[in-house]
Design a protein around this motif. Structure first.
Motif: not given
Length: 299
Positions: A52-64, A95-97, A102-105, A137-144
């Motif tokens: 998950d890389v949704s906007r609720s995560m800070s840059r620091e949390e994404l790095a963690i 992948f990130e979603w 938005h999904t990114r390999e 979109s967890i459903s989108g992540a499952i579909l991907r």
């Protein structure tokens, strides 16, 4: 399919309906889930990590997150789990979603069977930063993830989707629709709910995200949830989860329980007995009620 279509039209918005039906049409055309690609290299599990890389995560949390996955994949515990498998190798894709747009390999299908393989993946994860995107979109992540498993080039004994996330589904089809499709294909979905509530996350967080994942997201043989309450728990939680998934261990056979004290993170298996109803559309309802607070599409 007509009666199914009519039922879906009564319960889903047009965009969600189109996505669900498109997914269903693709899945119906597939070979049976347990059939494996001819000539593919045998692996113990084909594992998709959906991050998950949704906007609720800070840059620091994404790095963690990036560091946590890198450390876990190259850890002694995970390598030992791979070595002890019947084939001694796994297939891994990452992948990130965020929203279903938005999904990114991060990593295409790759064999992992040695420390060198794992270290190369860890280095790749640390090469660049994640970029947050709106909606969840967890459903989108499952579909991907299902699309990736359809294309897996290996002869996999098992197929597993590993989803991390810090909030409920709030965009795309209802998550239970896609979960059930995946389970019907013989795929197991496990969850890593991130129950950290700070910054932007507080606007769309729910206090029982672990229960939401257990009741609405995970499914299939041996499915389980490892909740994370503090970010300092994240690296251990990922290691532990990967060991269980790779080793095909039931939560009650968790090796961490043999080596850690009573403070070990809980592993919650899926429940199949009848339970009180749970609202798996809680995220969609929260978004409907709060979306006007944000001008850019929010989370």
């Amino acid at each position: 399919m007509s009666w199914r279509t009519d039922a879906l039209r009564r319960t889903l918005p047009a965009t969600a309906l189109a996505m669900v039906l498109a997914a269903a049409m693709v899945l119906v055309a597939l070979v049976p889930a347990r059939a494996q690609p001819a000539g593919g290299e045998p692996v113990d599990v084909a594992l998709v990590l959906a991050i998950d890389v949704s906007r609720s995560m800070s840059r620091e949390e994404l790095a963690i997150q990036r560091r946590g996955y890198a450390e876990a994949i190259a850890s002694r515990e995970v390598l030992r789990a791979i070595e002890h498998g019947p084939h001694g190798r796994i297939g891994l894709a990452i992948f990130e979603w965020a929203g279903d747009f938005h999904t990114r390999e991060v990593l295409p299908w790759t064999i992992v069977e040695s420390a060198a393989d794992a270290q190369a993946i860890a280095a790749l994860l640390l090469e660049e930063e994640s970029s947050s995107q709106s909606r969840t979109s967890i459903s989108g992540a499952i579909l991907r993830s299902m699309a990736l498993l359809e294309e897996v080039p290996f002869a996999a004994e098992r197929m597993v989707i590993d989803i991390s996330g810090d909030g409920p589904n709030n965009q795309g089809p209802p998550v239970t629709q896609l979960r059930d499709m995946a389970v019907d294909r013989g795929i197991t979905i496990n969850g890593l709910p991130l129950m950290t509530v700070d910054g932007f996350a507080r606007y769309f967080a729910i206090p029982d995200l672990d229960e939401y994942y257990r009741r609405c997201v995970i499914g299939g043989p041996g499915a389980f949830v490892v909740p994370v309450h503090e970010w300092n728990e994240f690296p251990e939680a990922v290691r532990r989860k990967l060991v269980l998934e790779i080793g095909e261990l039931a939560p009650f056979h968790d090796p961490w329980r043999q080596h850690h004290d009573g403070g070990v993170l809980p592993v919650v298996p899926a429940q199949f007995a009848a339970e009180e109803p749970y609202d798996c559309l809680v995220g969609e309802k929260m978004w409907r009620d709060r979306r006007d607070l944000f001008y850019d599409g929010g989370r």
